[in-house]
Design an enzyme around this catalytic site. Structure first.
Site, PDB file in Angstrom:
ATOM      1  N   ALA A  54       0.875  -1.167   0.000  1.00 58.45           N
ATOM      2  CA  ALA A  54       0.000   0.000   0.000  1.00 58.45           C
ATOM      3  C   ALA A  54       0.914   1.219   0.000  1.00 58.45           C
ATOM      4  CB  ALA A  54      -0.882  -0.024   1.238  1.00 58.45           C
ATOM      5  N   GLY A 104       0.607  -4.846   0.973  1.00 59.77           N
ATOM      6  CA  GLY A 104      -0.575  -4.918   0.109  1.00 59.77           C
ATOM      7  C   GLY A 104      -0.324  -5.649  -1.202  1.00 59.77           C
ATOM      8  N   GLU A 127       4.460  -4.890   7.542  1.00 60.85           N
ATOM      9  CA  GLU A 127       3.717  -3.770   8.125  1.00 60.85           C
ATOM     10  C   GLU A 127       4.083  -3.450   9.565  1.00 60.85           C
ATOM     11  OE1 GLU A 127       2.440  -6.029   6.153  1.00 60.85           O
ATOM     12  OE2 GLU A 127       0.948  -5.186   4.800  1.00 60.85           O
TER      13      GLU A 127
END
Ligand code: DAK
Length: 258
Positions: A64, A109, A132
């Site tokens: 992401a 992501g 993450e």
């Protein structure tokens, strides 16, 4: 349909969706996710397989978009997460098979995108992981759930807690990708797999996908009931008659998807 961050190519029923922001290693921002959402809604009716890959020579999708996420409020993060979940759920629910051609970095992501596809093939230079926690967050597009279902709870915890990056060979060893192929053969390999699917009945593949997808999260008895229903639903279709007649007449079947 005009897109800025993705490319769509279609050939003989096989659609290739390329996430194409190589400057940001194809990171998924809101605009890109919205384009993917639109592209999936507008797929040609005769789509029989979808290949998802990344533009440029370095990344599938590097995650992401951190530059977009850095200043998000809780409300904005919820909206961003909901968008990602919606797009990946739509991808997962397509009637046609989906193939991730993982051509490079598939982080955060990006790995979550691959995990929402039916089949994942990786180039030898692919590197993947869910980093993450190193950014102070957790996977937000289904990674904690889909990774666990693919590699098991303990391995998923190891990957999410450490944020460790796996090379393609290790990923294959733990069942995270199906096969590893040389970088310059990855697309040909994925198209060859799609070619094999094209020979089979599209309605049958769609029902098989449904039985496996929904059955995998159900108990065995419910899953077997689902299989009986999806099996029976195919009878009376033109594809079922054609497939069986073609066998009896010793010829190749011509399926229409009806
Ligand atoms: N986002 C934004 N930009 C990115 C990016 C990313 N994920 N990954 C790379 N880039 C950009 C870099 O900033 C750089 O931009 P410029 O400096 O040139 O402007 C450009 O792409 C090239 O990257 P590098 O210069 O870093 O290239 P290297 O070859 O040196 O390194 C790398 C490649 C892939 C190892 C490195 O770029 C990297 O570590 N990238 C970040 C990987 C990462 O941490 N991915 C996980 C992202 S977090 C949630 C929803 C979703 C998520 C979480 C929560 N909620 C709703 C709560 C998901 C989170 C993630 O995916």
């Amino acid at each position: 349909m005009a897109f800025e961050n993705i490319r769509i190519e279609s050939e003989g029923g096989v659609v290739t969706l390329t996430i194409d922001r190589p400057k940001a290693l194809n990171a998924l921002n809101t605009a890109t996710l919205r384009e993917v959402e639109r592209a999936l809604a507008e797929l040609p009716a005769d789509t029989r397989a979808l290949i998802v890959t990344g533009g440029g020579d370095k990344a599938f999708v590097a995650g992401a978009d951190i530059a977009e996420m850095v200043a998000m409020s809780g409300t904005q993060a919820r909206e961003f997460g909901a968008l990602g979940h919606r797009v990946f759920a739509t991808l997962e629910s397509l009637a046609c098979p989906t193939i991730a051609a993982m051509n490079g970095f598939a982080l955060g992501g990006g790995l979550e995108l691959a995990l929402a596809c039916d089949l994942v093939y990786a180039s030898e230079k692919a590197k993947m992981g869910l980093p993450e926690v190193g950014l102070g967050v957790i996977p937000g597009f289904g990674g904690t759930q889909r990774l666990t279902r693919v590699v098991g709870k303990m391995r998923a915890k190891e990957l999410v807690f450490t944020g460790e990056r796996l090379d393609a060979a290790k990923a294959k060893e733990i069942g995270l990708v199906l096969d590893v192929v040389p970088a310059d053969q990855l697309m040909a390999h994925c198209k060859a797999v799609a070619g094999k699917l094209l020979k089979n009945g599209p309605l049958a593949i769609a029902q098989a996908k449904r039985a496996i997808e929904y059955g995998a999260d159900a108990d065995l008895r419910a899953g077997n009931v689902l299989e009986q229903q999806t099996f029976a639903a195919l009878f009376g279709s033109e594809d079922q008659r054609e497939g069986m007649k073609a066998f009896l007449e010793k010829r190749a079947a011509t399926f229409t998807g009806r």
